[in-house]
Motif scaffolding. Structure first.
Motif, PDB file in Angstrom:
ATOM      1  N   VAL A 116       0.839  -1.197   0.000  1.00 59.62           N
ATOM      2  CA  VAL A 116       0.000   0.000   0.000  1.00 59.62           C
ATOM      3  C   VAL A 116       0.874   1.247   0.000  1.00 59.62           C
ATOM      4  N   PRO A 170      -6.156  -1.532   2.985  1.00 59.69           N
ATOM      5  CA  PRO A 170      -6.921  -1.232   1.763  1.00 59.69           C
ATOM      6  C   PRO A 170      -8.368  -1.672   1.906  1.00 59.69           C
ATOM      7  N   LYS A 196      -2.518   7.033   0.614  1.00 60.71           N
ATOM      8  CA  LYS A 196      -3.625   6.815  -0.304  1.00 60.71           C
ATOM      9  C   LYS A 196      -4.649   5.808   0.199  1.00 60.71           C
ATOM     10  N   VAL A 197      -4.457   5.266   1.387  1.00 63.62           N
ATOM     11  CA  VAL A 197      -5.428   4.311   1.922  1.00 63.62           C
ATOM     12  C   VAL A 197      -5.909   4.786   3.286  1.00 63.62           C
ATOM     13  N   LYS A 198      -7.059   4.289   3.658  1.00 61.56           N
ATOM     14  CA  LYS A 198      -7.626   4.638   4.943  1.00 61.56           C
ATOM     15  C   LYS A 198      -6.863   3.927   6.056  1.00 61.56           C
TER      16      LYS A 198
END
Length: 710
Positions: free
Chosen positions: A244, A270, A248-250
């Motif tokens: 990841v 993700p 850009k990911v939670k």
């Protein structure tokens, strides 16, 4: 737009029909599918999942609404505009015995159907074999899903038969494809080369309890590769991992069962992470931006919140271990990802790390493990402890095995296997990948416990709280005298301890001659710039070449952010340095972020590149120095074996505290001053001697001329 309709076609032409239709199949989002819409728990890739092989790119990708997928219907089915999960279309059978046949390319099929009070029984056949009988009756109408999977990716047929009840209601199918493990980012090594996971153990002594530990696990029991392609019990085989980008990911703060021994977070996960199938439900995520590893045990998401038994966060640039007594996502308190066999390593032809395995019975733990599941800390018995290292005996003949398996067996001989968790005896861990040949992997079942021996790794330990190992590489000492010569015939008679010579202009015989005199030799190379006269200059892609290096014709700065492109090039240079017999490497131009390179390089970019470069050198048994990047010297001192400065006396910064941090760690600092600056040699030597630095006085062309501070 032309469309592919669901008109009747002969069964033997279904696959051709699908092939023609792939370009126009519609892809749909799961937004309207409520149950489990944000996460899948079977580990398969679906629409938008990356597939490496271009030839397989179309296989199993996308959502296949049954109106557009070449269905063949037998009996009375009709299309209805009743609300459904996809395109607001469903297909309804009101006649027992009616069936729908679908041919596809992939591994499995996920069936979305309606449960309702008068809904009946569905029979699912895969390639002609009945694999599932499912009641779709429910007092409360709701959408549901179920999956069937073939043993591997390929071309398959699924048939859905209406056997009981007033109706069956099908919404859509989704093709599943077994995953290919993602490539690890080039700039994120799984721990430094001097980490215990990356240390060879083929020359270490056999542990005193080797026979007892082998007997405990099973002397006559065979290995089992607990990974492969396809599925077992409905899910992929092995421990998957996710790559990841943190930004850009939670991120989540999981709720832990063992919060007292878990890193609280946050964890970047993700939307539909690859998760281990079976009981352990590991979720592993490698952050490619920051080279951090996040691992969860027994991970599950419910109502938007992640829950886990335990969790650990690892800095892949560090050798730090868990606090003593702490678990991780593994029972031994160790990381998981560094010990997995990955198919990309088979393609590379070498595995350069220890491999994770399990045993049903363990007692206590030894370094580098940090946690036990039975026994007492520090009390060894005839049952192996967590962290025990074993290796395949050198006498074991690997030549009769397929090339792919020889890669695994040689790693077991050189790097060994680490006992990391309780589980089935001699089960070896790896990542699932559709490219594995399961039948081939089963050939390793013939390798037995008697073919292994336990290894005593205690001599490698530097600190019980660190995974760092002692490597047999040379390190210069404070007070060593240095000669640098890059031009003219090399003068091998200088009264110094170390020579610094050009990598490409020096041959192995000259290095050998200096070794015969008891001297050490560094290879000089430019790591941060491209030089058009070097023999490998044409191998550098234009995308990494920046502005010209002012004052040095034919030289241009490199984009050090592109480690994935520079890694094979600089790696080849380091390999050449080692092959010629050099003891260390002097990399130049490793301070590009302070110059006008043509790229927006940051201090963080430079730190990452320099640490990566040091790890690559150390992994080849080479010492390495930090040249001129003084502002970052304190942060990089653990990665480098010496510092080298140019013009610090002339510019007034030889006493920089960051250089003092090298001296404090027993690492030398070499100060080079040039005659063309007009400085007084005696004053220069007086200062550097007081600082415990080694001073040398050179001409700018770096020929044989030398004056060394006494």
């Amino acid at each position: 737009m032309k469309t592919c309709t669901g008109r009747r076609i002969s069964e033997n032409r279904t696959m051709n029909r699908l092939a023609l239709c792939r370009n126009v199949l519609l892809l749909f989002a799961l937004a309207s599918w409520v149950p489990g819409a944000d996460a899948d728990d079977d580990g398969f890739q679906e629409s938008d999942s990356p597939v490496e092989d271009a030839a397989v790119l179309a296989v199993g990708r996308g959502m296949y609404d049954d109106r557009h997928a070449g269905w063949r219907y037998r009996g009375r089915w009709k299309t209805s505009s009743a609300p459904g999960a996809y395109k607001k279309t469903v297909h309804i059978s009101k006649r027992i015995g009616a069936s729908a046949l679908f041919s596809y390319a992939g591994q499995g099929i996920r069936i979305y159907y309606r449960a309702c009070p008068d809904c009946g029984e569905m029979v699912v056949l895969l390639n002609g074999d009945q694999v599932k009988t499912l009641s779709t009756s429910s007092p409360v109408p709701e959408w549901r899903r179920t999956s069937v999977t073939a043993p591997s990716n390929g071309r398959h047929r699924v048939q859905i038969l209406h056997r009981k009840g007033e109706r069956l209601i099908l919404d859509a199918l989704r093709v599943l494809v077994a995953p290919t493990s993602p490539r690890l980012p080039a700039g994120c090594a799984l721990f430094p080369p001097n980490n215990i996971w990356n240390a060879r153990v083929d020359k270490l002594p056999v542990h005193a309890r080797s026979d007892a530990w082998i007997d405990s696990i099973g002397r006559n029991a065979g290995l089992h590769m607990d990974f492969g392609s396809g599925t077992w019990n409905g899910g992929p085989i092995g421990i998957p991992y996710n790559v990841v980008e943190y930004s850009k990911v939670k991120t989540y703060w999981p709720v832990f069962d063992y919060a007292g021994e878990s890193d609280p977070g946050p964890y970047p996960i993700p939307p539909s992470p690859a998760r281990e199938w079976g009981s352990d439900h590991h979720v592993l995520a490698l952050d490619a931006e920051n080279c951090m590893l996040y691992e969860l045990y027994d991970a599950e998401r419910a109502t938007g919140q992640w829950h886990a038994g335990s969790g650990a966060i690892w800095d892949l640039t560090s050798n730090h271990l868990r606090p003593d007594g702490w678990t991780s996502a593994d029972a031994a308190g160790l990381p998981i990802l560094p010990g997995l066999v990955r198919y990309e390593e088979i393609l590379a032809g070498e595995i350069r790390h220890a491999i994770r395995f399990t045993a049903s019975a363990t007692n206590s733990y030894i370094w580098p493990a940090r946690h036990l599941t039975s026994g007492s800390p520090g009390v060894l018995t005839d049952i192996p402890p967590m962290g025990a290292r074993f290796r395949l005996k050198a006498s074991f003949d690997v030549s009769g095995y397929p090339t792919e398996l020889q890669v695994i067996l040689r790693a077991m001989q050189r790097y060994g296997i680490i006992l990391a968790d309780n589980g089935s005896d001699w089960y070896v861990s790896g990542a699932p990948d559709r490219r594995w040949d399961n039948d081939m992997l089963h050939l390793l079942d013939a390798v037995e416990g008697s073919d292994f021996e336990a290894v005593d790794v205690s001599s490698l330990q530097v600190d019980s709280d660190s995974g760092e190992v002692r490597l047999n590489r040379w390190k210069p000492a404070i007070g060593n005298r240095l000669q640098i010569q890059y031009t003219g015939a090399i003068d091998l008679t200088k009264d110094v301890d170390i020579y610094n010579l050009d990598l490409f202009e020096t041959d192995a015989s000259q290095v050998s001659d200096l070794h015969a005199q008891g001297k050490r030799v560094m290879c000089y190379l430019s790591a941060g710039s491209w030089e058009d006269w070097r023999p490998d200059a044409d191998r550098y892609p234009s995308s990494v070449l920046g502005k010209e290096y002012e004052g040095w014709p034919g030289e241009r700065w490199l984009d050090i952010r592109r480690i994935n492109l520079l890694s094979p090039l600089l790696g080849a240079r380091l390999d050449l340095c080692r092959a010629k017999g050099f003891d260390g490497v002097d990399p130049d131009n490793v301070d590009g972020y302070q110059n006008d390179t043509g790229f927006p390089l940051t201090a963080r970019d430079q730190l990452r590149f320099n640490a990566w470069l040091a790890n690559e050198a150390h992994g080849r048994g080479l010492a390495i120095g930090l040249k001129n990047d003084i502002e970052q010297a304190k942060r990089l001192r653990d990665h480098f074996d010496w510092a080298l400065t140019e013009d610090c006396f002339d510019q007034g910064w030889c006493d920089h505290p960051n250089l003092a941090s090298f001296i404090a760690q027993g690492k030398p600092v070499f100060d080079v001053e040039y005659k063309d600056n007009g400085i007084r040699f005696d004053r220069f030597c007086k200062q550097v001697t007081a600082l415990q630095h080694s001073g040398l006085y050179k001409r700018r062309n770096l020929n044989a001329y030398l004056r060394v501070c006494p």
